[in-house]
Design a protein around this motif. Structure first.
Motif, PDB file in Angstrom:
ATOM      1  N   LEU A  12       0.938  -1.107  -0.188  1.00  0.00           N
ATOM      2  CA  LEU A  12       0.033   0.098   0.256  1.00  0.00           C
ATOM      3  C   LEU A  12       0.964   1.170   0.009  1.00  0.00           C
ATOM      4  N   LEU A  56      -8.958   2.228  -2.921  1.00  0.00           N
ATOM      5  CA  LEU A  56      -8.182   1.308  -1.617  1.00  0.00           C
ATOM      6  C   LEU A  56      -8.460   1.687  -0.361  1.00  0.00           C
ATOM      7  N   ILE A  67      -5.222  -6.226  -3.428  1.00  0.00           N
ATOM      8  CA  ILE A  67      -4.805  -4.731  -3.613  1.00  0.00           C
ATOM      9  C   ILE A  67      -4.465  -4.615  -5.056  1.00  0.00           C
TER      10      ILE A  67
END
Length: 214
Positions: A12, A56, A67
């Motif tokens: 991320l 996200l 993801i």
């Protein structure tokens, strides 16, 4: 020595760094694209990854594969021109390397880039020296695979990939475009750095700056 693993949160961070890179370089990428394209590459990449960041935060994927798949579907939906399908394909193929995984090692990180590049080549039909993103990603993946085989740590592997991507990006300047909008210009495309190769360099460089740092 225990191998450092890349966690879901680290992935991320990479995507967040990508969003920042495309936002900060929106004008630069658009300037490159104005010379040989539709003058919208920077705008498209910034819009796409800004939407990715929102998606996200909304969906909170539970693993790395999810993801990367969210990134892929958002880019395909929101990015115009060839960039959306190509970058979307990169992340979609990448997501198949790590389904349901919450952490991955160096070999899988390299496989992510290799699978993504293969997807781009199949989707866009571009080869080396066509003056596209393939010119940055191919040497990057080759350098990463070699560094992995030599037993380097992930930071070194990704840095070698970023260095190779930068060289590949710069090597597009003297090339005549054979794919995409730039190919319509013929010899007039010579002397300009390819915007797609430049955004692909940022893809690898941000990985080195985030995934490769512990």
């Amino acid at each position: 020595m225990t191998e450092a693993m890349i966690t879901k949160d680290k992935v991320l961070q990479w995507i967040s760094a990508l969003q920042s890179a495309y936002s900060e370089n929106k004008a630069y990428l658009t300037q490159l694209d104005s010379a040989i394209g539709d003058a919208d590459h920077g705008i498209n990449m910034d819009r796409g990854f800004t939407t990715v960041k929102v998606d996200l935060e909304k969906t909170l994927p539970q693993d790395i594969g999810a993801i990367l798949k969210t990134v892929a579907m958002t880019l395909i939906r929101t990015v115009g021109g060839a960039s959306g399908p190509l970058y979307g394909t990169f992340f979609l193929r990448a997501s198949t390397i790590c389904p349901s995984k919450t952490e991955i090692g160096a070999a899988e990180v390299v496989q992510i880039f290799e699978a993504g590049l293969e997807g781009i080549i199949q989707r866009g039909k571009a080869r080396l020296e066509d003056k596209t993103m393939v010119d940055a990603l191919t040497p990057a993946v080759n350098a990463m695979k070699q560094a992995l085989q030599q037993g380097n740590d992930l930071g070194t592997i990704l840095q070698k990939g970023a260095d190779a991507a930068e060289q590949g990006m710069k090597a597009t300047i003297p090339l005549q475009a054979r794919k995409g909008r730039a190919s319509y210009l013929g010899e007039r495309s010579i002397g300009h750095q390819d915007p797609g190769a430049t955004s692909a360099y940022f893809l690898v460089k941000t990985a080195a700056d985030t995934l490769g740092k512990f």
